[in-house]
Every structure is written in structure tokens, then in C-alpha cells.
Design a protein around this motif. Structure first.
Motif, mmCIF file in Angstrom:
data_model
loop_
_atom_site.group_PDB
_atom_site.id
_atom_site.type_symbol
_atom_site.label_atom_id
_atom_site.label_comp_id
_atom_site.label_asym_id
_atom_site.label_seq_id
_atom_site.Cartn_x
_atom_site.Cartn_y
_atom_site.Cartn_z
ATOM 1 N N GLY A 49 0.750 -1.167 0.041
ATOM 2 C CA GLY A 49 -0.031 -0.056 -0.109
ATOM 3 C C GLY A 49 0.825 1.425 0.056
ATOM 4 N N LEU A 50 2.051 1.293 0.653
ATOM 5 C CA LEU A 50 2.991 2.197 0.634
ATOM 6 C C LEU A 50 3.233 2.555 -0.881
ATOM 7 N N GLY A 51 3.925 1.586 -1.503
ATOM 8 C CA GLY A 51 4.178 1.439 -2.546
ATOM 9 C C GLY A 51 3.281 2.079 -3.525
ATOM 10 N N LEU A 52 2.095 1.635 -3.388
ATOM 11 C CA LEU A 52 1.038 2.136 -4.242
ATOM 12 C C LEU A 52 0.781 3.660 -4.016
ATOM 13 N N ALA A 53 0.803 3.980 -2.907
ATOM 14 C CA ALA A 53 0.516 5.347 -2.593
ATOM 15 C C ALA A 53 1.592 6.435 -3.512
ATOM 16 N N ILE A 54 3.084 5.840 -3.225
ATOM 17 C CA ILE A 54 4.009 6.602 -3.748
ATOM 18 C C ILE A 54 3.740 6.551 -5.221
ATOM 19 N N HIS A 55 3.366 5.571 -5.688
ATOM 20 C CA HIS A 55 3.318 5.422 -7.459
ATOM 21 C C HIS A 55 1.935 6.517 -7.644
ATOM 22 N N GLY A 56 1.015 6.556 -6.802
ATOM 23 C CA GLY A 56 -0.340 7.566 -7.000
ATOM 24 C C GLY A 56 0.463 8.906 -6.971
ATOM 25 N N VAL A 57 1.263 9.149 -5.994
ATOM 26 C CA VAL A 57 1.838 10.662 -5.852
ATOM 27 C C VAL A 57 2.430 11.000 -7.058
ATOM 28 N N VAL A 58 3.485 10.142 -7.527
ATOM 29 C CA VAL A 58 4.203 10.377 -8.883
ATOM 30 C C VAL A 58 3.355 10.642 -10.059
ATOM 31 N N VAL A 59 2.298 9.842 -10.328
ATOM 32 C CA VAL A 59 1.521 9.822 -11.208
ATOM 33 C C VAL A 59 0.523 11.124 -10.991
ATOM 34 N N TYR A 60 -0.091 11.392 -10.062
ATOM 35 C CA TYR A 60 -1.090 12.458 -10.081
ATOM 36 C C TYR A 60 -0.560 13.809 -9.533
ATOM 37 N N LEU A 61 0.389 13.785 -8.867
ATOM 38 C CA LEU A 61 0.895 15.173 -8.409
ATOM 39 C C LEU A 61 2.413 15.687 -9.034
ATOM 40 N N VAL A 62 2.960 14.766 -9.042
ATOM 41 C CA VAL A 62 4.546 15.176 -9.711
ATOM 42 C C VAL A 62 4.532 15.195 -11.377
ATOM 43 N N ALA A 63 3.928 14.069 -11.854
ATOM 44 C CA ALA A 63 4.212 14.104 -13.378
ATOM 45 C C ALA A 63 3.017 14.791 -14.025
ATOM 46 N N GLY A 64 1.797 14.514 -13.517
ATOM 47 C CA GLY A 64 0.600 15.047 -14.350
ATOM 48 C C GLY A 64 -0.205 16.182 -13.472
ATOM 49 N N GLY A 65 0.216 16.646 -12.532
ATOM 50 C CA GLY A 65 -0.374 17.443 -11.659
ATOM 51 C C GLY A 65 -0.277 18.835 -11.797
ATOM 52 N N SER A 66 -0.688 19.676 -11.224
ATOM 53 C CA SER A 66 -0.516 21.292 -11.175
ATOM 54 C C SER A 66 0.919 21.654 -10.830
ATOM 55 N N ALA A 67 1.689 21.030 -10.063
ATOM 56 C CA ALA A 67 2.724 21.498 -9.746
ATOM 57 C C ALA A 67 3.830 21.273 -10.992
ATOM 58 N N TYR A 68 3.702 20.177 -11.539
ATOM 59 C CA TYR A 68 4.645 19.860 -12.865
ATOM 60 C C TYR A 68 4.094 21.023 -14.021
ATOM 61 N N GLU A 69 2.816 20.891 -13.870
ATOM 62 C CA GLU A 69 2.520 22.037 -15.341
ATOM 63 C C GLU A 69 2.743 23.388 -15.009
ATOM 64 N N GLY A 70 2.613 23.865 -13.793
ATOM 65 C CA GLY A 70 3.348 25.322 -13.269
ATOM 66 C C GLY A 70 4.762 25.402 -13.512
ATOM 67 N N MET A 71 5.664 24.274 -13.265
ATOM 68 C CA MET A 71 6.968 24.428 -13.620
ATOM 69 C C MET A 71 7.398 24.396 -14.911
ATOM 70 N N VAL A 72 6.548 23.671 -15.878
ATOM 71 C CA VAL A 72 6.600 23.830 -17.210
ATOM 72 C C VAL A 72 6.254 25.073 -17.953
ATOM 73 N N GLU A 73 5.076 25.629 -17.361
ATOM 74 C CA GLU A 73 4.656 26.878 -18.030
ATOM 75 C C GLU A 73 5.667 27.922 -17.522
ATOM 76 N N ARG A 74 6.229 27.805 -16.446
ATOM 77 C CA ARG A 74 7.275 28.867 -16.112
ATOM 78 C C ARG A 74 8.474 28.760 -17.042
ATOM 79 N N GLU A 75 8.840 27.643 -16.985
ATOM 80 C CA GLU A 75 9.969 27.337 -17.920
ATOM 81 C C GLU A 75 9.816 27.963 -19.589
ATOM 82 N N ARG A 76 8.511 27.510 -20.083
ATOM 83 C CA ARG A 76 8.114 28.084 -21.430
ATOM 84 C C ARG A 76 8.066 29.515 -21.421
ATOM 85 N N ARG A 77 7.629 30.230 -20.550
ATOM 86 C CA ARG A 77 7.638 31.871 -20.540
ATOM 87 C C ARG A 77 9.168 32.252 -20.437
#
Length: 94
Positions: free
Chosen positions: A57-85
Motif C-alpha cells: 500500500g505504501l508503494g501504491l501510494a508513492i506510485h499515485g503521488v508520482v502519477v497524479y501530483l508530480v508528473a501530471g499534476g498542477s505542480a509539474y504544469e506550473g514548472m513547465v509553464e514557467r520554463e516555457r515563459r
């Protein structure tokens, strides 16, 4: 948008959908296997199934954090947008 930008957008969308589908498959296998382990644990008279469920379950939670918050979430999108600008303002790579 240009054709190249549309192609890149399609590639990114497919990549993110694949990452999310991978997490759903992971979660489904987790539930199925841990239900089986819980039944075996119950039938044996001991309650040992909580240990693999917690560890996995801990591994599944970490996998979920990576998928939803880091790679596909708003934090990642914000960094990409800042770099693009930043790159649009100054096209020099360094």
C-alpha cells in the motif's frame, strides 16, 4: 497551434493517460491480491495479511503521488509553464 504542437500535445496526452492507466492496473492488482491474502490469513487463524498490505500500500501510494501530483499534476504544469515563459523571453538555453 501548428501540426508539430498538436503532435506533441497528443504524445503528452497519451503518455499521461498511460501513466494513469498503469496506476489503475496497479491498484486493481493490489486489491485482488490483498483480498486473497486476507482470506488466506483469516482461514489460517492468524492475521498476517496486514503486513504485505501495508508495505504494498505504501508503494501504491508513492506510485499515485508520482502519477497524479508530480508528473501530471498542477505542480509539474506550473514548472513547465514557467520554463516555457522563461524560454520565450530569452531563447538562449543557458
Amino acid at each position: 497551434m501548428t501540426a508539430l504542437a498538436d503532435t506533441e500535445l497528443e504524445r503528452l496526452a497519451r503518455r499521461r493517460a498511460g501513466m494513469k492507466m498503469g496506476w489503475y492496473i496497479h491498484a486493481g492488482v493490489y486489491i485482488a491480491v490483498n483480498l486473497m491474502l486476507a482470506a488466506l490469513s483469516y482461514l489460517s487463524g492468524r492475521h498476517w495479511a496486514v503486513f504485505p498490505a501495508f508495505g504494498w500500500g505504501l508503494g501504491l501510494a508513492i506510485h499515485g503521488v508520482v502519477v497524479y501530483l508530480v508528473a501530471g499534476g498542477s505542480a509539474y504544469e506550473g514548472m513547465v509553464e514557467r520554463e516555457r515563459r522563461r524560454l520565450q523571453a530569452n531563447p538562449e538555453p543557458w
